[in-house]
Design a protein around this motif. Structure first.
Motif, PDB file in Angstrom:
ATOM      1  N   GLU A 173       0.808  -1.223   0.000  1.00  0.00           N
ATOM      2  CA  GLU A 173       0.000   0.000   0.000  1.00  0.00           C
ATOM      3  C   GLU A 173       0.841   1.273   0.000  1.00  0.00           C
ATOM      4  O   GLU A 173       0.304   2.373  -0.187  1.00  0.00           O
ATOM      5  N   TYR A 174       2.152   1.133   0.192  1.00  0.00           N
ATOM      6  CA  TYR A 174       3.021   2.313   0.253  1.00  0.00           C
ATOM      7  C   TYR A 174       3.996   2.403  -0.921  1.00  0.00           C
ATOM      8  O   TYR A 174       4.819   3.323  -0.969  1.00  0.00           O
ATOM      9  N   LEU A 175       3.918   1.477  -1.858  1.00  0.00           N
ATOM     10  CA  LEU A 175       4.919   1.416  -2.918  1.00  0.00           C
ATOM     11  C   LEU A 175       4.925   2.660  -3.801  1.00  0.00           C
ATOM     12  O   LEU A 175       5.987   3.101  -4.253  1.00  0.00           O
ATOM     13  N   GLU A 176       3.754   3.240  -4.056  1.00  0.00           N
ATOM     14  CA  GLU A 176       3.716   4.446  -4.881  1.00  0.00           C
ATOM     15  C   GLU A 176       4.400   5.616  -4.170  1.00  0.00           C
ATOM     16  O   GLU A 176       5.089   6.422  -4.812  1.00  0.00           O
ATOM     17  N   ASP A 177       4.240   5.691  -2.863  1.00  0.00           N
ATOM     18  CA  ASP A 177       4.946   6.730  -2.100  1.00  0.00           C
ATOM     19  C   ASP A 177       6.450   6.507  -2.169  1.00  0.00           C
ATOM     20  O   ASP A 177       7.230   7.461  -2.322  1.00  0.00           O
ATOM     21  N   TYR A 178       6.885   5.241  -2.064  1.00  0.00           N
ATOM     22  CA  TYR A 178       8.307   4.940  -2.141  1.00  0.00           C
ATOM     23  C   TYR A 178       8.878   5.349  -3.504  1.00  0.00           C
ATOM     24  O   TYR A 178       9.995   5.866  -3.592  1.00  0.00           O
ATOM     25  N   LYS A 179       8.106   5.085  -4.558  1.00  0.00           N
ATOM     26  CA  LYS A 179       8.562   5.461  -5.898  1.00  0.00           C
ATOM     27  C   LYS A 179       8.833   6.969  -5.969  1.00  0.00           C
ATOM     28  O   LYS A 179       9.815   7.402  -6.573  1.00  0.00           O
ATOM     29  N   PHE A 180       7.961   7.739  -5.364  1.00  0.00           N
ATOM     30  CA  PHE A 180       8.137   9.194  -5.382  1.00  0.00           C
ATOM     31  C   PHE A 180       9.344   9.611  -4.545  1.00  0.00           C
ATOM     32  O   PHE A 180      10.065  10.551  -4.901  1.00  0.00           O
ATOM     33  N   MET A 181       9.584   8.934  -3.451  1.00  0.00           N
ATOM     34  CA  MET A 181      10.671   9.298  -2.541  1.00  0.00           C
ATOM     35  C   MET A 181      12.051   8.965  -3.094  1.00  0.00           C
ATOM     36  O   MET A 181      13.049   9.625  -2.759  1.00  0.00           O
ATOM     37  N   ASN A 182      12.144   7.941  -3.936  1.00  0.00           N
ATOM     38  CA  ASN A 182      13.444   7.435  -4.385  1.00  0.00           C
ATOM     39  C   ASN A 182      14.406   8.503  -4.906  1.00  0.00           C
ATOM     40  O   ASN A 182      15.569   8.557  -4.467  1.00  0.00           O
ATOM     41  N   PRO A 183      13.989   9.364  -5.854  1.00  0.00           N
ATOM     42  CA  PRO A 183      14.952  10.345  -6.387  1.00  0.00           C
ATOM     43  C   PRO A 183      15.493  11.297  -5.325  1.00  0.00           C
ATOM     44  O   PRO A 183      16.673  11.681  -5.368  1.00  0.00           O
ATOM     45  N   TYR A 184      14.643  11.663  -4.382  1.00  0.00           N
ATOM     46  CA  TYR A 184      15.069  12.603  -3.341  1.00  0.00           C
ATOM     47  C   TYR A 184      16.006  11.930  -2.346  1.00  0.00           C
ATOM     48  O   TYR A 184      16.955  12.557  -1.852  1.00  0.00           O
ATOM     49  N   ILE A 185      15.757  10.653  -2.054  1.00  0.00           N
ATOM     50  CA  ILE A 185      16.656   9.906  -1.167  1.00  0.00           C
ATOM     51  C   ILE A 185      18.054   9.848  -1.774  1.00  0.00           C
ATOM     52  O   ILE A 185      19.060  10.091  -1.092  1.00  0.00           O
ATOM     53  N   LEU A 186      18.131   9.547  -3.070  1.00  0.00           N
ATOM     54  CA  LEU A 186      19.428   9.480  -3.740  1.00  0.00           C
ATOM     55  C   LEU A 186      20.127  10.843  -3.723  1.00  0.00           C
ATOM     56  O   LEU A 186      21.328  10.934  -3.462  1.00  0.00           O
ATOM     57  N   ALA A 187      19.372  11.901  -3.989  1.00  0.00           N
ATOM     58  CA  ALA A 187      19.962  13.244  -4.014  1.00  0.00           C
ATOM     59  C   ALA A 187      20.522  13.632  -2.646  1.00  0.00           C
ATOM     60  O   ALA A 187      21.612  14.222  -2.547  1.00  0.00           O
ATOM     61  N   ILE A 188      19.802  13.296  -1.582  1.00  0.00           N
ATOM     62  CA  ILE A 188      20.274  13.610  -0.230  1.00  0.00           C
ATOM     63  C   ILE A 188      21.533  12.817   0.090  1.00  0.00           C
ATOM     64  O   ILE A 188      22.498  13.345   0.665  1.00  0.00           O
ATOM     65  N   ALA A 189      21.547  11.523  -0.279  1.00  0.00           N
ATOM     66  CA  ALA A 189      22.738  10.701  -0.042  1.00  0.00           C
ATOM     67  C   ALA A 189      23.950  11.305  -0.740  1.00  0.00           C
ATOM     68  O   ALA A 189      25.031  11.436  -0.151  1.00  0.00           O
ATOM     69  N   ARG A 190      23.776  11.692  -1.989  1.00  0.00           N
ATOM     70  CA  ARG A 190      24.884  12.283  -2.746  1.00  0.00           C
ATOM     71  C   ARG A 190      25.383  13.578  -2.101  1.00  0.00           C
ATOM     72  O   ARG A 190      26.588  13.810  -1.993  1.00  0.00           O
ATOM     73  N   GLU A 191      24.453  14.412  -1.715  1.00  0.00           N
ATOM     74  CA  GLU A 191      24.811  15.700  -1.121  1.00  0.00           C
ATOM     75  C   GLU A 191      25.649  15.503   0.139  1.00  0.00           C
ATOM     76  O   GLU A 191      26.646  16.199   0.352  1.00  0.00           O
ATOM     77  N   LYS A 192      25.257  14.552   0.961  1.00  0.00           N
ATOM     78  CA  LYS A 192      25.981  14.311   2.207  1.00  0.00           C
ATOM     79  C   LYS A 192      27.335  13.654   1.948  1.00  0.00           C
ATOM     80  O   LYS A 192      28.356  14.034   2.531  1.00  0.00           O
ATOM     81  N   ILE A 193      27.349  12.649   1.080  1.00  0.00           N
ATOM     82  CA  ILE A 193      28.592  11.935   0.790  1.00  0.00           C
ATOM     83  C   ILE A 193      29.623  12.863   0.164  1.00  0.00           C
ATOM     84  O   ILE A 193      30.836  12.750   0.427  1.00  0.00           O
ATOM     85  N   ALA A 194      29.162  13.816  -0.629  1.00  0.00           N
ATOM     86  CA  ALA A 194      30.072  14.761  -1.288  1.00  0.00           C
ATOM     87  C   ALA A 194      30.881  15.573  -0.282  1.00  0.00           C
ATOM     88  O   ALA A 194      31.976  16.060  -0.608  1.00  0.00           O
ATOM     89  N   GLN A 195      30.377  15.697   0.945  1.00  0.00           N
ATOM     90  CA  GLN A 195      31.119  16.447   1.959  1.00  0.00           C
ATOM     91  C   GLN A 195      32.403  15.730   2.377  1.00  0.00           C
ATOM     92  O   GLN A 195      33.273  16.321   3.020  1.00  0.00           O
ATOM     93  N   GLY A 196      32.529  14.465   1.984  1.00  0.00           N
ATOM     94  CA  GLY A 196      33.758  13.725   2.258  1.00  0.00           C
ATOM     95  C   GLY A 196      34.858  14.019   1.265  1.00  0.00           C
ATOM     96  O   GLY A 196      36.008  13.619   1.494  1.00  0.00           O
ATOM     97  N   GLY A 197      34.526  14.697   0.157  1.00  0.00           N
ATOM     98  CA  GLY A 197      35.530  15.035  -0.848  1.00  0.00           C
ATOM     99  C   GLY A 197      35.264  14.347  -2.168  1.00  0.00           C
ATOM    100  O   GLY A 197      34.438  13.433  -2.273  1.00  0.00           O
ATOM    101  N   ASP A 198      35.980  14.779  -3.199  1.00  0.00           N
ATOM    102  CA  ASP A 198      35.763  14.265  -4.559  1.00  0.00           C
ATOM    103  C   ASP A 198      36.044  12.772  -4.667  1.00  0.00           C
ATOM    104  O   ASP A 198      35.311  12.045  -5.354  1.00  0.00           O
ATOM    105  N   ASP A 199      37.101  12.286  -4.020  1.00  0.00           N
ATOM    106  CA  ASP A 199      37.436  10.858  -4.103  1.00  0.00           C
ATOM    107  C   ASP A 199      36.348   9.999  -3.466  1.00  0.00           C
ATOM    108  O   ASP A 199      36.040   8.899  -3.944  1.00  0.00           O
TER     109      ASP A 199
END
Length: 372
Positions: A173-199
């Motif tokens: 019953e929540y799969l459609e909500d998860y589909k919507f959340m996926n791109p934003y979850i990835l973007a947040i992960a990238r933003e945070k991980i980038a604080q560790g540096g380019d490598d």
């Protein structure tokens, strides 16, 4: 140990496996590994809710700030190579409106954080980061530490909604909500991980690319389960190997030797837990998972029970690979006992679910539901 079902690590459960008994023995003797492990377990219990709150806040803010969520969904679908992981265009507005409620969004985040891979990995990443900082004599940089750890836990958590969408076996019953959340979850992960540096960010991007390959093969095997073989199952397991291995590498900020050593240990431990997870899923869903090592072995031996026995043997091979990483650690690495105890918990997890499967004995039922 923290997990989705904490009863797995109860006294009764620990008494039921060889690894569990060894964990209890070390607890009674208060071994160095037990003390280190318990320290990070308690740290997780104290801090995990704070992490979850930060995650919800970041996700809520990202959704609210997006002027064109339709374009965001399209871009994500192109990146992962699947339209099935995002909602249909005419549903986007309604889902966004629903998830604009912080309470509703918090509920969805809580559900996807209720994951063995998330809960079992959180204390490990904290320990690895601290061990690497001590080894490299980095000094205190709490903001970077939290960002890199949070980012990788969020990236690991992204696999939960994606797997549930593909598997269609949980939270329907929540799969459609998860589909919507996926791109934003990835973007947040990238933003945070980038604080560790380019490598660090590059290592994550490389790992995420490999994980998508594993996910793609997983989907293909679901469509044609009889095409399963040793090679494509090994490739399928990239979804564990790449995500967990990359997280390990980046706890050392992608620096040798610890980056490579952590990668090996976490990748193999992730694959080992993957075997146990397939057994747990089979019990929950009353069928051999497609695809999985139990399916591969059952189809080739003609015996479902034997398929699960060989899956346990496969899990031991993965764990042996993880233990090689222990022998590679520098002599002055302070948290080796922690990792030794960690691998005991992984072994116990798999043994527990295998024993539970044998106790229930659903093999005839599983046989009837095998793909023909």
């Amino acid at each position: 140990m923290s997990g989705k079902d904490e009863s797995i690590f109860s006294k009764e459960a620990l008494m039921g496996t060889q690894a569990g008994k060894e964990m209890m023995k070390q607890g009674l003797l208060r071994s160095k590994g037990y003390r280190q492990f318990n320290q990070y377990k308690e740290k997780t219990e104290n801090e995990f809710q704070g992490f979850a709150n930060r995650f919800v806040t970041s996700l809520h803010r990202a959704i609210a700030a997006d002027a064109n969520p339709g374009a965001t969904m399209k871009k994500f679908a192109e990146e992962v190579g699947s339209d099935e992981l995002v909602p249909e265009g005419n549903a986007v507005t309604g889902i966004r409106s629903r998830l604009s409620s912080r309470e509703v969004l918090g509920d969805r985040v809580k559900r996807i954080l209720d994951s063995n891979f998330v809960k079992m990995t959180y204390p490990v990443l904290n320990a690895l980061y601290d061990g690497a900082s001590q080894y490299f004599d980095d000094g205190a940089a709490e903001e970077k530490r939290n960002a890199v750890i949070d980012g990788h836990i969020i990236a690991i958590d992204l696999s939960e909604p994606m797997d549930r969408i593909v598997d269609q076996d949980e939270d329907l019953e929540y799969l459609e909500d998860y589909k919507f959340m996926n791109p934003y979850i990835l973007a947040i992960a990238r933003e945070k991980i980038a604080q560790g540096g380019d490598d660090v960010l590059k290592a994550f991007e490389d790992g995420f690319k490999d994980a998508r390959i594993g996910q793609y093969i997983d989907v293909k095997l679901k469509m044609k389960p009889l095409s399963i073989n040793d090679e494509n199952m090994t490739e399928c397991y990239k979804k564990y190997r790449a995500v967990m291995g990359t997280a390990g590498r980046n706890m050392a900020l992608n620096r040798r030797p610890l980056g490579d050593i952590f990668h090996l240990g976490m990748a193999k431990a992730g694959e080992c837990v993957g075997c146990g997870n397939e057994i747990e899923d089979a019990i929950r869903n009353k069928a051999v998972k497609i695809p999985s090592w139990p399916l591969y072995f059952a189809l080739n031996t003609g015996n479902v029970r034997r398929g699960f026995e060989l899956t346990m043997a496969k899990s031991e091979l993965y764990l042996d690979g993880a233990k090689i990483a222990l022998d590679m650690l520098p002599e002055n690495f302070q948290l080796k006992p922690f990792l030794e105890f960690l691998f005991l918990t992984v072994k116990h997890y798999n043994q527990y679910w295998y024993n539970e499967l044998v106790r229930r004995g659903p093999f005839d039922e599983f046989e009837k539901r095998l793909p023909k």
